[in-house]
Design a protein around this motif. Structure first.
Motif, PDB file in Angstrom:
ATOM      1  N   HIS A  35     -10.500   7.855   4.176  1.00 31.30           N
ATOM      2  CA  HIS A  35      -9.620   7.842   5.349  1.00 31.30           C
ATOM      3  C   HIS A  35      -9.271   9.270   5.762  1.00 31.30           C
ATOM      4  CE1 HIS A  35      -8.997   3.515   5.088  1.00 31.30           C
ATOM      5  NE2 HIS A  35      -8.877   3.686   3.796  1.00 31.30           N
ATOM      6  N   ASP A  36      -9.415   9.550   7.054  1.00 30.69           N
ATOM      7  CA  ASP A  36      -9.090  10.871   7.589  1.00 30.69           C
ATOM      8  C   ASP A  36      -7.599  11.049   7.836  1.00 30.69           C
ATOM      9  OD1 ASP A  36     -11.800  11.470   7.652  1.00 30.69           O
ATOM     10  OD2 ASP A  36     -12.027  10.809   9.720  1.00 30.69           O
ATOM     11  N   LEU A  37      -6.908   9.933   8.138  1.00 30.52           N
ATOM     12  CA  LEU A  37      -5.501   9.988   8.493  1.00 30.52           C
ATOM     13  C   LEU A  37      -4.718   9.068   7.567  1.00 30.52           C
ATOM     14  CD1 LEU A  37      -3.429  11.110  10.556  1.00 30.52           C
ATOM     15  CD2 LEU A  37      -3.888   9.076  11.942  1.00 30.52           C
ATOM     16  N   VAL A  38      -3.726   9.631   6.872  1.00 30.28           N
ATOM     17  CA  VAL A  38      -2.971   8.892   5.862  1.00 30.28           C
ATOM     18  C   VAL A  38      -1.483   9.188   6.018  1.00 30.28           C
ATOM     19  CG1 VAL A  38      -2.548   8.640   3.368  1.00 30.28           C
ATOM     20  CG2 VAL A  38      -4.883   8.996   4.208  1.00 30.28           C
ATOM     21  N   LEU A  39      -0.670   8.132   5.917  1.00 30.73           N
ATOM     22  CA  LEU A  39       0.771   8.297   5.752  1.00 30.73           C
ATOM     23  C   LEU A  39       1.051   7.961   4.297  1.00 30.73           C
ATOM     24  CD1 LEU A  39       3.671   8.757   6.774  1.00 30.73           C
ATOM     25  CD2 LEU A  39       3.765   6.310   7.267  1.00 30.73           C
ATOM     26  N   LEU A  40       1.476   8.949   3.534  1.00 24.99           N
ATOM     27  CA  LEU A  40       1.719   8.797   2.104  1.00 24.99           C
ATOM     28  C   LEU A  40       3.212   8.815   1.847  1.00 24.99           C
ATOM     29  CD1 LEU A  40       0.502   8.715  -0.774  1.00 24.99           C
ATOM     30  CD2 LEU A  40       0.479  11.216  -0.719  1.00 24.99           C
ATOM     31  N   GLU A  41       3.715   7.743   1.212  1.00 26.86           N
ATOM     32  CA  GLU A  41       5.138   7.660   0.889  1.00 26.86           C
ATOM     33  C   GLU A  41       5.321   7.780  -0.620  1.00 26.86           C
ATOM     34  OE1 GLU A  41       8.982   4.752   1.493  1.00 26.86           O
ATOM     35  OE2 GLU A  41       7.115   3.877   0.754  1.00 26.86           O
ATOM     36  N   THR A  90       9.973  10.325   0.323  1.00 29.67           N
ATOM     37  CA  THR A  90       9.340  11.433   1.031  1.00 29.67           C
ATOM     38  C   THR A  90       8.058  10.884   1.621  1.00 29.67           C
ATOM     39  OG1 THR A  90      10.261  13.200  -0.338  1.00 29.67           O
ATOM     40  CG2 THR A  90       8.185  13.669   0.770  1.00 29.67           C
ATOM     41  N   LEU A  91       7.865  11.114   2.910  1.00 29.14           N
ATOM     42  CA  LEU A  91       6.671  10.648   3.605  1.00 29.14           C
ATOM     43  C   LEU A  91       5.909  11.844   4.141  1.00 29.14           C
ATOM     44  CD1 LEU A  91       9.219   8.528   4.733  1.00 29.14           C
ATOM     45  CD2 LEU A  91       7.097   7.235   4.846  1.00 29.14           C
ATOM     46  N   VAL A  92       4.589  11.846   3.921  1.00 34.07           N
ATOM     47  CA  VAL A  92       3.749  12.960   4.339  1.00 34.07           C
ATOM     48  C   VAL A  92       2.579  12.403   5.142  1.00 34.07           C
ATOM     49  CG1 VAL A  92       2.357  14.925   3.560  1.00 34.07           C
ATOM     50  CG2 VAL A  92       4.349  14.207   2.222  1.00 34.07           C
ATOM     51  N   VAL A  93       2.352  12.962   6.328  1.00 32.93           N
ATOM     52  CA  VAL A  93       1.181  12.614   7.124  1.00 32.93           C
ATOM     53  C   VAL A  93       0.081  13.598   6.745  1.00 32.93           C
ATOM     54  CG1 VAL A  93       0.194  12.393   9.438  1.00 32.93           C
ATOM     55  CG2 VAL A  93       2.578  11.717   9.020  1.00 32.93           C
ATOM     56  N   LEU A  94      -1.073  13.054   6.345  1.00 26.76           N
ATOM     57  CA  LEU A  94      -2.216  13.867   5.952  1.00 26.76           C
ATOM     58  C   LEU A  94      -3.348  13.677   6.957  1.00 26.76           C
ATOM     59  CD1 LEU A  94      -2.188  12.843   2.205  1.00 26.76           C
ATOM     60  CD2 LEU A  94      -1.388  15.006   3.143  1.00 26.76           C
ATOM     61  N   PHE A 103       8.423  14.013   6.241  1.00 30.75           N
ATOM     62  CA  PHE A 103       9.745  13.430   6.446  1.00 30.75           C
ATOM     63  C   PHE A 103      10.368  13.244   5.067  1.00 30.75           C
ATOM     64  CE2 PHE A 103       6.830  12.005   9.702  1.00 30.75           C
ATOM     65  CZ  PHE A 103       7.510  12.266  10.873  1.00 30.75           C
ATOM     66  N   ASP A 104      11.387  14.038   4.761  1.00 27.96           N
ATOM     67  CA  ASP A 104      12.024  13.919   3.441  1.00 27.96           C
ATOM     68  C   ASP A 104      13.541  13.868   3.567  1.00 27.96           C
ATOM     69  OD1 ASP A 104      12.390  16.562   4.131  1.00 27.96           O
ATOM     70  OD2 ASP A 104      11.325  17.371   2.405  1.00 27.96           O
ATOM     71  N   ASP A 105      13.981  13.285   4.685  1.00 29.59           N
ATOM     72  CA  ASP A 105      15.417  13.201   4.917  1.00 29.59           C
ATOM     73  C   ASP A 105      15.891  11.746   5.042  1.00 29.59           C
ATOM     74  OD1 ASP A 105      14.003  12.937   7.269  1.00 29.59           O
ATOM     75  OD2 ASP A 105      15.344  14.171   8.465  1.00 29.59           O
ATOM     76  N   GLY A 106      15.374  10.880   4.165  1.00 31.39           N
ATOM     77  CA  GLY A 106      15.861   9.504   4.104  1.00 31.39           C
ATOM     78  C   GLY A 106      15.078   8.531   4.946  1.00 31.39           C
ATOM     79  N   ALA A 116       4.120   9.935  14.763  1.00 31.97           N
ATOM     80  CA  ALA A 116       3.542  11.021  13.968  1.00 31.97           C
ATOM     81  C   ALA A 116       2.062  10.773  13.688  1.00 31.97           C
ATOM     82  CB  ALA A 116       4.311  11.198  12.668  1.00 31.97           C
ATOM     83  N   LEU A 117       1.732   9.532  13.353  1.00 34.81           N
ATOM     84  CA  LEU A 117       0.308   9.209  13.088  1.00 34.81           C
ATOM     85  C   LEU A 117      -0.515   9.295  14.368  1.00 34.81           C
ATOM     86  CD1 LEU A 117       0.815   6.328  10.542  1.00 34.81           C
ATOM     87  CD2 LEU A 117      -0.354   8.481  10.103  1.00 34.81           C
ATOM     88  N   GLU A 118       0.010   8.796  15.455  1.00 34.15           N
ATOM     89  CA  GLU A 118      -0.726   8.864  16.732  1.00 34.15           C
ATOM     90  C   GLU A 118      -0.931  10.296  17.166  1.00 34.15           C
ATOM     91  OE1 GLU A 118       1.508   6.290  19.304  1.00 34.15           O
ATOM     92  OE2 GLU A 118       0.406   4.513  18.635  1.00 34.15           O
TER      93      GLU A 118
END
Length: 123
Positions: A35-41, A90-94, A103-106, A116-118
């Protein structure tokens, strides 16, 4: 007589997508390879905000480009250290394995994460 059984959903059908659980670094490497695009929590057991994010991530997985994945920060310490996770969730868009948003503020709204993904999807 015609068979009226609906077809089985495919993995590409956005309505059937759900977050992927990563259990180790190998899972993470395989995810990035496919996958090229990932939202990792990053989450931890017993985190109330993390639990409240579960339905939000389900919505994001079904409506946004890319794939949504969760990892228990306590179970994969190398990955947690790599992303310098200090709080959960903590959520990170890769994008192509590189962090492009964080995003690490709750608690985060689904719209924020979908946007963010779009934003980082290949056009």
């Amino acid at each position: 007589m015609t068979d009226s059984t609906p077809p089985e959903p495919t993995g590409d059908d956005p309505t059937t997508r759900s977050p992927v659980q990563l259990t180790d670094g190998t899972d993470y490497d395989e995810l990035l390879a496919t996958h090229d695009l990932v939202l990792l929590e990053f989450v931890t057991s017993g985190c109330g905000i993390c639990a409240s994010m579960e339905p939000v991530l389900g919505v994001v997985a079904r409506s946004a480009p890319g794939v949504v994945a969760t990892v228990n920060a306590g179970h994969v310490p190398d990955l947690t250290a790599e992303f310098d996770v200090r709080s959960v969730p903590t959520l990170v868009v890769l994008r192509d394995g590189e962090a492009v948003a964080r995003f690490d503020d709750g608690f985060q709204q689904a719209d924020t994460l979908v946007d963010a993904l779009e934003t980082h999807a290949v056009q």
